[in-house]
Design an enzyme around this catalytic site. Structure first.
Site, short mmCIF file in Angstrom:
data_model
loop_
_atom_site.label_atom_id
_atom_site.label_comp_id
_atom_site.label_asym_id
_atom_site.label_seq_id
_atom_site.Cartn_x
_atom_site.Cartn_y
_atom_site.Cartn_z
N CYS A 17 -5.35 13.43 -1.98
CA CYS A 17 -6.33 12.36 -1.80
C CYS A 17 -7.72 12.95 -2.00
O CYS A 17 -7.87 14.17 -2.07
CB CYS A 17 -6.21 11.74 -0.41
SG CYS A 17 -7.00 10.12 -0.31
N CYS A 48 -10.56 11.63 -0.12
CA CYS A 48 -11.52 11.19 0.91
C CYS A 48 -12.11 12.33 1.75
O CYS A 48 -13.24 12.23 2.20
CB CYS A 48 -10.94 10.11 1.79
SG CYS A 48 -9.45 10.58 2.68
N CYS A 63 -11.48 7.28 -1.14
CA CYS A 63 -10.33 7.99 -1.71
C CYS A 63 -10.36 8.03 -3.24
O CYS A 63 -9.39 8.47 -3.87
CB CYS A 63 -9.04 7.35 -1.22
SG CYS A 63 -8.94 7.27 0.58
N LYS A 72 0.94 1.81 2.69
CA LYS A 72 -0.07 2.34 3.60
C LYS A 72 -1.05 1.23 3.95
O LYS A 72 -1.70 0.65 3.08
CB LYS A 72 -0.80 3.50 2.94
CG LYS A 72 -1.92 4.09 3.81
CD LYS A 72 -2.47 5.37 3.21
CE LYS A 72 -3.63 5.91 4.01
NZ LYS A 72 -4.18 7.15 3.44
N ARG A 127 -11.66 0.68 3.76
CA ARG A 127 -10.66 0.97 2.73
C ARG A 127 -9.81 -0.27 2.39
O ARG A 127 -8.72 -0.14 1.84
CB ARG A 127 -9.74 2.09 3.21
CG ARG A 127 -10.43 3.39 3.58
CD ARG A 127 -9.49 4.57 3.35
NE ARG A 127 -9.79 5.75 4.14
CZ ARG A 127 -10.84 6.55 3.97
NH1 ARG A 127 -11.74 6.28 3.04
NH2 ARG A 127 -11.01 7.62 4.73
N GLU A 165 4.63 -2.99 -3.36
CA GLU A 165 4.07 -1.63 -3.44
C GLU A 165 5.19 -0.61 -3.60
O GLU A 165 5.11 0.30 -4.44
CB GLU A 165 3.29 -1.30 -2.16
CG GLU A 165 1.88 -1.87 -2.12
CD GLU A 165 0.89 -1.05 -2.96
OE1 GLU A 165 1.28 -0.03 -3.53
OE2 GLU A 165 -0.28 -1.46 -3.04
N LYS A 179 3.28 3.84 6.55
CA LYS A 179 2.22 4.36 7.40
C LYS A 179 1.27 3.27 7.81
O LYS A 179 0.85 2.52 6.94
CB LYS A 179 1.47 5.43 6.59
CG LYS A 179 0.28 6.02 7.29
CD LYS A 179 -0.41 6.99 6.37
CE LYS A 179 -1.68 7.47 7.03
NZ LYS A 179 -2.48 8.26 6.14
N SER A 187 -2.38 9.50 13.68
CA SER A 187 -3.21 10.13 14.71
C SER A 187 -3.45 9.24 15.93
O SER A 187 -3.32 9.69 17.07
CB SER A 187 -4.54 10.56 14.10
OG SER A 187 -5.20 9.47 13.50
N TYR A 244 2.48 14.49 14.71
CA TYR A 244 1.76 15.55 15.42
C TYR A 244 2.58 16.03 16.63
O TYR A 244 2.26 17.05 17.22
CB TYR A 244 0.37 15.04 15.85
CG TYR A 244 -0.42 14.53 14.66
CD1 TYR A 244 -1.11 15.42 13.83
CD2 TYR A 244 -0.44 13.17 14.32
CE1 TYR A 244 -1.79 14.96 12.72
CE2 TYR A 244 -1.12 12.71 13.21
CZ TYR A 244 -1.79 13.61 12.41
OH TYR A 244 -2.45 13.15 11.29
#
Ligand code: PBG
Length: 325
Positions: free
Chosen positions: A120, A122, A130, A195, A217, A233, A248, A274, A313
């Site tokens: 990406c 960004c 992006c 996404k 975005r 998509e 995502k 996150s 994570y």
């Protein structure tokens, strides 16, 4: 008294019984662990909005990689946080960019670890979008050229999988062609196919310094209200040659994970983003939720919903928790 009803509780009588009939299992090889690599030396800095997640400079990274490997995690995804940003994200495709250097090092330390490169712009553009900007909007086709350059430079550095996350139209077709022409026909593409324009990316944008400097975005990431669009998509990316399909975020999109699983044959990856991580951490820090049991419940939920792989994570903690059992 002769009554007829089902005795579901028979199969829940003991831990052993429950283990026997459990339908979904989590294991170390389900997880992909994200890493943030920064320039400079001697840096291991915790990201304030993501407790337990760090910025690493390359000289501090080896121990982390060894830990990941020793836990039996098979794969990491690398995000670069460069010092220098410009209009066209030059550091994203520079031979000595932070990600390219990081990939080379990781493959040297752990040749068997599957290294995924997030593709990406960004983190690398001064405007934080992006792609490239023309007349105030993100211009699709010129952005593709830069993404192709980025993917090729990541493959040259030794990336095992290219994971484009930019949501430009045609990015899989462009990157597939670029990789094939450069001798990387054997390198798979893990497409961030579905996404959404999500508010759950907030802590990542702090970590990656990638907040858009103007606008948002929403002209390239998807509207959270849409499900059929996810199928369009994903279908495009399958036709263009994707090898994995990512959904995502994950938590608010379990239905989409199931839909993509049922409609396509490729491995499905759920990205537990996150904000989903940070809110559990915050609630646990306040004593409001039990971190371990809540995190494991969510992770098994992603798998039950149809994810083959979970980018999270929590990966290292999850493996430790699973090993305790
Ligand atoms: C880059 C990218 C983003 C995330 C992964 N790759 C941020 C975004 O789209 O703004 C978010 C990951 C997370 O929140 O954990 N495009």
């Amino acid at each position: 008294m002769s009554m007829s009803f089902d005795r579901h509780r028979r199969l829940r009588n003991s831990a052993g019984m429950r283990n026997l009939v459990r339908e979904t299992q989590l294991q170390a090889s389900d997880f992909i662990y994200p890493l943030f690599i920064v320039e400079g030396e001697g840096k291991k800095q915790e990201i304030p909005s993501m407790p337990g997640v760090y910025h690493y400079s390359l000289d501090q990274l080896q121990e982390e990689i060894e830990e990941v490997v020793s836990l039996g995690i098979q794969s990491v995804i690398v995000f670069g946080v460069p010092d220098h940003k410009d209009e066209i994200g030059t550091q994203a495709y520079h031979e000595c960019g932070i990600v390219q250097q990081g990939i080379r090092k990781i493959k040297e330390w752990a040749p068997g670890l599957v290294v995924i490169a997030d593709t990406c712009l960004c983190q690398y553009t001064d405007h934080g979008h992006c792609g490239v900007i023309k007349d105030g909007v993100v211009d699709n086709d010129p952005s593709l050229e830069l993404l192709v350059k980025t993917a090729i430079s990541q493959a040259q550095a030794g990336a095992d999988i290219i994971a484009p996350s930019n949501m430009m139209d045609g990015f899989v077709a462009a990157i597939r062609a670029g990789l094939d022409e450069s001798g990387f026909a054997h390198i798979p593409i893990m497409s961030y196919a579905v996404k959404y324009a999500s508010s759950f990316y907030g802590p990542f944008r702090d970590a990656a310094h990638s907040t858009p400097q103007f606008g948002d975005r929403k002209t390239y990431q998807m509207d959270p209200a849409n499900m059929r669009e996810a199928l369009r998509e994903a279908a495009s990316d399958v036709n263009e040659g994707a090898d994995f399909l990512m959904v995502k975020p994950a938590m608010a999109y379990m239905d989409i994970i199931r839909l993509v699983r049922d409609q396509f044959d490729l491995p499905v990856v759920a990205y537990n983003v996150s904000g989903e991580y940070s809110m559990i951490k915050a609630a646990a820090a306040n004593g409001w939720l039990d971190e371990k049991s809540v995190a494991l419940e969510l992770l098994v939920g992603f798998k039950r919903a149809g994810a083959d792989l979970i980018l999270t994570y929590f990966a290292k903690d999850a493996v430790r928790w699973l090993n305790e059992k």
